[in-house]
Write a protein that holds these residues in place. Structure first.
Motif, PDB file in Angstrom:
ATOM      1  N   THR A 128      -6.592   0.524   6.344  1.00 23.90           N
ATOM      2  CA  THR A 128      -7.513  -0.239   5.491  1.00 23.90           C
ATOM      3  C   THR A 128      -7.327   0.067   4.002  1.00 23.90           C
ATOM      4  O   THR A 128      -8.097  -0.415   3.180  1.00 23.90           O
ATOM      5  N   GLY A 129      -6.315   0.856   3.654  1.00 25.00           N
ATOM      6  CA  GLY A 129      -6.096   1.165   2.254  1.00 25.00           C
ATOM      7  C   GLY A 129      -5.190   2.362   2.077  1.00 25.00           C
ATOM      8  O   GLY A 129      -4.672   2.919   3.049  1.00 25.00           O
ATOM      9  N   TYR A 144      13.476  13.216   0.747  1.00 24.65           N
ATOM     10  CA  TYR A 144      12.927  12.100  -0.032  1.00 24.65           C
ATOM     11  C   TYR A 144      11.505  11.837   0.436  1.00 24.65           C
ATOM     12  O   TYR A 144      11.092  12.314   1.506  1.00 24.65           O
ATOM     13  N   VAL A 145      10.753  11.101  -0.369  1.00 26.84           N
ATOM     14  CA  VAL A 145       9.426  10.610   0.012  1.00 26.84           C
ATOM     15  C   VAL A 145       9.521   9.095   0.121  1.00 26.84           C
ATOM     16  O   VAL A 145       9.989   8.425  -0.799  1.00 26.84           O
ATOM     17  N   TYR A 146       9.057   8.574   1.247  1.00 24.91           N
ATOM     18  CA  TYR A 146       9.193   7.145   1.546  1.00 24.91           C
ATOM     19  C   TYR A 146       7.816   6.488   1.635  1.00 24.91           C
ATOM     20  O   TYR A 146       6.883   7.054   2.206  1.00 24.91           O
ATOM     21  N   TYR A 147       7.707   5.275   1.080  1.00 24.48           N
ATOM     22  CA  TYR A 147       6.492   4.488   1.292  1.00 24.48           C
ATOM     23  C   TYR A 147       6.818   3.003   1.229  1.00 24.48           C
ATOM     24  O   TYR A 147       7.875   2.600   0.727  1.00 24.48           O
ATOM     25  N   CYS A 148       5.919   2.189   1.744  1.00 28.32           N
ATOM     26  CA  CYS A 148       6.022   0.732   1.672  1.00 28.32           C
ATOM     27  C   CYS A 148       4.993   0.264   0.648  1.00 28.32           C
ATOM     28  O   CYS A 148       3.794   0.484   0.825  1.00 28.32           O
ATOM     29  N   ASP A 149       5.473  -0.385  -0.410  1.00 25.33           N
ATOM     30  CA  ASP A 149       4.585  -0.731  -1.521  1.00 25.33           C
ATOM     31  C   ASP A 149       3.540  -1.765  -1.135  1.00 25.33           C
ATOM     32  O   ASP A 149       2.435  -1.767  -1.680  1.00 25.33           O
ATOM     33  N   ASN A 150       3.873  -2.651  -0.213  1.00 26.78           N
ATOM     34  CA  ASN A 150       2.927  -3.686   0.212  1.00 26.78           C
ATOM     35  C   ASN A 150       3.095  -3.933   1.707  1.00 26.78           C
ATOM     36  O   ASN A 150       4.166  -4.332   2.158  1.00 26.78           O
ATOM     37  N   GLU A 151       2.032  -3.676   2.453  1.00 26.87           N
ATOM     38  CA  GLU A 151       2.058  -3.880   3.909  1.00 26.87           C
ATOM     39  C   GLU A 151       1.611  -5.307   4.212  1.00 26.87           C
ATOM     40  O   GLU A 151       0.432  -5.651   4.078  1.00 26.87           O
ATOM     41  N   THR A 152       2.547  -6.138   4.652  1.00 30.39           N
ATOM     42  CA  THR A 152       2.248  -7.558   4.838  1.00 30.39           C
ATOM     43  C   THR A 152       1.269  -7.823   5.973  1.00 30.39           C
ATOM     44  O   THR A 152       0.527  -8.803   5.936  1.00 30.39           O
ATOM     45  N   VAL A 156      -2.371  -4.376   2.595  1.00 29.50           N
ATOM     46  CA  VAL A 156      -2.604  -3.166   1.809  1.00 29.50           C
ATOM     47  C   VAL A 156      -1.463  -3.000   0.808  1.00 29.50           C
ATOM     48  O   VAL A 156      -0.289  -3.041   1.182  1.00 29.50           O
ATOM     49  N   GLU A 157      -1.807  -2.783  -0.464  1.00 30.44           N
ATOM     50  CA  GLU A 157      -0.791  -2.652  -1.501  1.00 30.44           C
ATOM     51  C   GLU A 157      -1.105  -1.465  -2.408  1.00 30.44           C
ATOM     52  O   GLU A 157      -2.253  -1.261  -2.805  1.00 30.44           O
ATOM     53  N   PHE A 158      -0.076  -0.684  -2.735  1.00 30.33           N
ATOM     54  CA  PHE A 158      -0.225   0.379  -3.722  1.00 30.33           C
ATOM     55  C   PHE A 158      -0.414  -0.248  -5.098  1.00 30.33           C
ATOM     56  O   PHE A 158       0.280  -1.203  -5.451  1.00 30.33           O
ATOM     57  N   THR A 291      -9.884  -1.743   1.563  1.00 34.80           N
ATOM     58  CA  THR A 291     -10.560  -1.181   0.406  1.00 34.80           C
ATOM     59  C   THR A 291     -10.194  -2.001  -0.830  1.00 34.80           C
ATOM     60  O   THR A 291      -9.010  -2.256  -1.075  1.00 34.80           O
ATOM     61  N   PRO A 292     -11.189  -2.438  -1.613  1.00 35.94           N
ATOM     62  CA  PRO A 292     -10.882  -3.290  -2.769  1.00 35.94           C
ATOM     63  C   PRO A 292      -9.783  -2.757  -3.679  1.00 35.94           C
ATOM     64  O   PRO A 292      -8.977  -3.526  -4.197  1.00 35.94           O
ATOM     65  N   SER A 293      -9.718  -1.448  -3.851  1.00 35.66           N
ATOM     66  CA  SER A 293      -8.709  -0.872  -4.738  1.00 35.66           C
ATOM     67  C   SER A 293      -7.302  -0.922  -4.148  1.00 35.66           C
ATOM     68  O   SER A 293      -6.319  -0.643  -4.851  1.00 35.66           O
ATOM     69  N   SER A 294      -7.191  -1.278  -2.858  1.00 36.92           N
ATOM     70  CA  SER A 294      -5.881  -1.354  -2.202  1.00 36.92           C
ATOM     71  C   SER A 294      -5.543  -2.763  -1.733  1.00 36.92           C
ATOM     72  O   SER A 294      -4.570  -2.958  -0.994  1.00 36.92           O
ATOM     73  N   ARG A 295      -6.324  -3.741  -2.145  1.00 39.55           N
ATOM     74  CA  ARG A 295      -6.068  -5.108  -1.686  1.00 39.55           C
ATOM     75  C   ARG A 295      -4.742  -5.648  -2.217  1.00 39.55           C
ATOM     76  O   ARG A 295      -4.426  -5.520  -3.393  1.00 39.55           O
ATOM     77  N   SER A 296      -4.008  -6.283  -1.321  1.00 39.60           N
ATOM     78  CA  SER A 296      -2.725  -6.860  -1.704  1.00 39.60           C
ATOM     79  C   SER A 296      -2.901  -8.114  -2.543  1.00 39.60           C
ATOM     80  O   SER A 296      -3.748  -8.957  -2.258  1.00 39.60           O
ATOM     81  N   ARG A 297      -2.052  -8.251  -3.573  1.00 37.87           N
ATOM     82  CA  ARG A 297      -2.047  -9.478  -4.370  1.00 37.87           C
ATOM     83  C   ARG A 297      -1.235 -10.579  -3.702  1.00 37.87           C
ATOM     84  O   ARG A 297      -1.370 -11.743  -4.050  1.00 37.87           O
TER      85      ARG A 297
END
Length: 367
Positions: A128-129, A144-152, A156-158, A291-297
């Motif tokens: 949820t965020g 390395y550190v891995y992440y997905c910037d936007n989960e389709t 959820v988006e960083f 979470t509003p602060s993690s909402r995808s654009r």
């Protein structure tokens, strides 16, 4: 007169109409040549011009530093789930994965075949965020550190680039938000993304990797996924996905003409706010668990109906939207609900049509 259609597919997704028109002409004769753009030899001068122009516009739009290589590869994002550890895990034999949704979870599972994977965040049954940095457990000895910037899937988006231990390369899957906002490439060891959402059609993956990270792949790394080989051969070790590379170049040329990634960011914010405002002001008829602060654009995910969603009402929503020419709005099967993918080729007018439909549907179906 044909019905107006707005296509909100999560991928393969909409390509700008004017780019499609140009491609249509080139399918028969490419720029005065007697052959189709799909028939050009990858060793020809004409295709050499295409791949050079594509790399040039990538570098220009993102400000790619000179010590980074641009690779155009096969295999999609899923191929990079394996390519990343195969090329980078040899540094220490272990890697950190920030799992915030379905795609980063799958990437972590794939990487575990080639080394030790540390999940930075506590395991979650529902994404949820992006959890607060205070609960992250990062290993300073990770390769390395891995992440997905936007989960389709989850929407959820960083909203910022994660801080990682000094000297540990940051790797990011930007498949679904590549070129939707500026990126400081120098903060990353590697960025990658499949083209079929924002920057072209399915078939090619854009990898941007720092030169010092492409020297020591694992011995089991297949040649077609080996960054060292691909960089040495300028993505031409074997026959590349020639037509998708051309489409990418033309779509990115369109992005440049439209104002670049800053303009794409402005439009993304405008489009997503249009939908989220309706969700937030619907008194629970529409709802989002993110979470509003993690909402995808770029992937707006929401439920329809009071108490967190009503499947019968959501089916009605999708059916009526389809009748109005608003296509591909059904949410991913794992989370249900509605998903409106607002990639670069989706216009503000497309989103306005969806917003008006949502208002009308709310008035007609609210309890």
């Amino acid at each position: 007169m044909a019905q107006q259609v707005s296509y909100f597919s999560p991928g393969p997704a909409k390509i700008p109409h004017e780019v499609l028109g140009q491609l249509q002409e080139e399918l028969v004769h490419y720029k005065g040549t007697p052959v189709s753009v799909m028939e050009l030899s990858h060793r020809s001068k004409d295709f050499g011009n295409i791949i050079d122009a594509t790399e040039k516009v990538v570098r220009e739009l993102l400000g790619v530093p000179d010590n980074y290589r641009v690779l155009l590869m096969h295999g999609g994002g899923t191929g990079q789930f394996a390519a990343v550890p195969l090329n980078l895990m040899s540094r220490t034999g272990k890697a950190d994965y920030i799992v915030t949704g379905s795609w980063s979870s799958k990437a972590a599972q794939e990487a575990a075949k080639y080394g030790t994977v540390n999940c930075v965040l506590p395991k979650s049954e529902r994404y949820t965020g992006v959890p607060d940095r205070s609960c992250w457990k990062l290993d300073p000895e990770a390769s390395y550190v891995y992440y997905c910037d936007n989960e389709t899937v989850e929407g959820v988006e960083f909203q910022s680039v994660p801080d990682v231990p000094e000297g540990v390369p940051l790797v990011c899957d930007v498949s679904s938000n590549y070129f939707t906002r500026p990126i400081d490439v120098s903060k990353f060891g590697l960025l990658y993304g499949g083209a079929q959402k924002n920057i072209g059609c399915a078939g090619v993956t854009l990898v941007i990797v720092r030169e010092d990270l492409i020297t020591n792949p694992l011995p089991v790394c297949p040649t077609v996924l080996d960054y060292t080989v691909m960089a040495k051969n300028k993505s031409l070790y074997n026959t590349p996905p020639t037509f998708p590379i051309h489409v990418m170049g033309e779509v990115l040329a369109w992005v440049k003409k439209e104002g670049g990634v800053k303009e794409m960011e402005r439009r993304s914010v405008e489009k997503s706010r249009m939908i989220y405002s309706i969700v937030d002001e619907s008194n629970g008829f529409y709802s989002s668990v993110v979470t509003p602060s993690s909402r995808s654009r770029v992937n707006v995910v929401f439920r329809v109906g009071e108490d967190g969603g009503n499947e019968e009402l959501e089916t009605k929503f999708v059916d009526q939207a389809t009748q109005c020419g608003l296509l591909s709005l059904k949410g991913h099967r794992s989370v249900g609900g509605i998903r409106a993918s607002l990639y670069n080729a989706i216009t503000v007018d497309d989103v306005h049509r969806l917003a008006e439909f949502m208002k009308k549907f709310l008035q007609e179906n609210k309890v």
